[in-house]
Scaffold this motif. Structure first.
Motif, PDB file in Angstrom:
ATOM      1  N   PRO A   1     -23.674 -39.543 -36.205  1.00  0.00           N
ATOM      2  CA  PRO A   1     -23.919 -38.102 -36.335  1.00  0.00           C
ATOM      3  C   PRO A   1     -25.233 -37.692 -35.667  1.00  0.00           C
ATOM      4  N   ALA A   2     -25.240 -36.479 -35.142  1.00  0.00           N
ATOM      5  CA  ALA A   2     -26.443 -35.939 -34.518  1.00  0.00           C
ATOM      6  C   ALA A   2     -27.621 -36.081 -35.484  1.00  0.00           C
ATOM      7  N   GLY A   3     -28.731 -36.559 -34.968  1.00  0.00           N
ATOM      8  CA  GLY A   3     -29.936 -36.725 -35.770  1.00  0.00           C
ATOM      9  C   GLY A   3     -30.014 -38.023 -36.546  1.00  0.00           C
ATOM     10  N   SER A   4     -28.975 -38.853 -36.471  1.00  0.00           N
ATOM     11  CA  SER A   4     -28.976 -40.096 -37.251  1.00  0.00           C
ATOM     12  C   SER A   4     -29.799 -41.210 -36.597  1.00  0.00           C
ATOM     13  N   ARG A   5     -30.118 -41.039 -35.325  1.00  0.00           N
ATOM     14  CA  ARG A   5     -30.954 -42.024 -34.625  1.00  0.00           C
ATOM     15  C   ARG A   5     -32.193 -41.294 -34.126  1.00  0.00           C
ATOM     16  N   PRO A   6     -33.360 -41.642 -34.644  1.00  0.00           N
ATOM     17  CA  PRO A   6     -34.560 -40.860 -34.351  1.00  0.00           C
ATOM     18  C   PRO A   6     -35.028 -40.975 -32.902  1.00  0.00           C
ATOM     19  N   THR A   7     -35.635 -39.888 -32.450  1.00  0.00           N
ATOM     20  CA  THR A   7     -36.326 -39.884 -31.161  1.00  0.00           C
ATOM     21  C   THR A   7     -37.465 -40.885 -31.241  1.00  0.00           C
ATOM     22  N   ARG A   8     -37.695 -41.603 -30.150  1.00  0.00           N
ATOM     23  CA  ARG A   8     -38.797 -42.573 -30.131  1.00  0.00           C
ATOM     24  C   ARG A   8     -39.635 -42.358 -28.878  1.00  0.00           C
ATOM     25  N   ARG A   9     -40.924 -42.660 -29.025  1.00  0.00           N
ATOM     26  CA  ARG A   9     -41.804 -42.600 -27.854  1.00  0.00           C
ATOM     27  C   ARG A   9     -41.538 -43.823 -26.991  1.00  0.00           C
ATOM     28  N   ALA A  10     -41.419 -43.618 -25.690  1.00  0.00           N
ATOM     29  CA  ALA A  10     -41.152 -44.724 -24.766  1.00  0.00           C
ATOM     30  C   ALA A  10     -42.348 -45.670 -24.748  1.00  0.00           C
ATOM     31  N   PRO A  11     -42.111 -46.971 -24.586  1.00  0.00           N
ATOM     32  CA  PRO A  11     -43.199 -47.958 -24.631  1.00  0.00           C
ATOM     33  C   PRO A  11     -44.227 -47.743 -23.518  1.00  0.00           C
ATOM     34  N   LYS A  12     -45.501 -47.721 -23.917  1.00  0.00           N
ATOM     35  CA  LYS A  12     -46.586 -47.461 -22.964  1.00  0.00           C
ATOM     36  C   LYS A  12     -46.685 -48.530 -21.875  1.00  0.00           C
ATOM     37  N   GLU A  13     -46.172 -49.741 -22.146  1.00  0.00           N
ATOM     38  CA  GLU A  13     -46.255 -50.788 -21.123  1.00  0.00           C
ATOM     39  C   GLU A  13     -45.282 -50.549 -19.973  1.00  0.00           C
TER      40      GLU A  13
END
Length: 135
Positions: free
Chosen positions: A5-17
């Motif tokens: 369902p929409a919103g069931s997998r959180p947005t994540r910040r892409a790895p800085k490396e």
């Protein structure tokens, strides 16, 4: 069948490396074997970009919003806009991201080979990123 369902997998910040600047990723698909597809919605703030990288089976980008840039090693910087589709062949060293003044969101679609969908390399320098479009 799996339904996320929409919103069931959180947005994540892409790895800085692997990225310069602020980049957000929303997972869309990471199919279990034997399927190999990986799809993410990736949002780049102005000036943000990937490191140089390649994909063992290639990559397709579909631009959703904003104004972005993409470049293959040794090739010109190209602008990409909503509706553009970019095919990057297997093993081709490249980067992509927002423009210096505009953010950009695209769908990044690639397949894994032996569990890997990308080979990450060095950051794109400010001089490489700031070159004129078409050069």
């Amino acid at each position: 069948m799996d339904i996320h369902p929409a919103g069931s997998r959180p947005t994540r910040r892409a790895p800085k490396e692997y990225f310069t600047g602020t980049v957000w990723q929303d997972p869309i698909a990471a199919a279990p074997a034997p399927a190999r597809v990986v799809v993410n919605s990736v949002s780049f703030e102005p000036g943000a970009r990937t490191n140089w990288h390649s994909h063992p089976l290639g990559q397709t980008l579909y631009v959703i919003s904003g104004l972005g840039r993409v470049q293959t090693k040794g090739g010109p910087i190209r602008e990409i806009r909503p509706g553009d589709v970019v095919w990057i062949p297997p093993g081709e060293k490249h980067w992509h991201g927002g423009s210096p003044t505009n953010g950009m969101t695209h769908l990044a679609m690639q397949e894994s080979l032996d569990g890997s969908h990308a080979t990450w390399m060095e950051p794109v320098t400010d001089a490489e990123y700031s070159a004129k479009v078409g050069e």
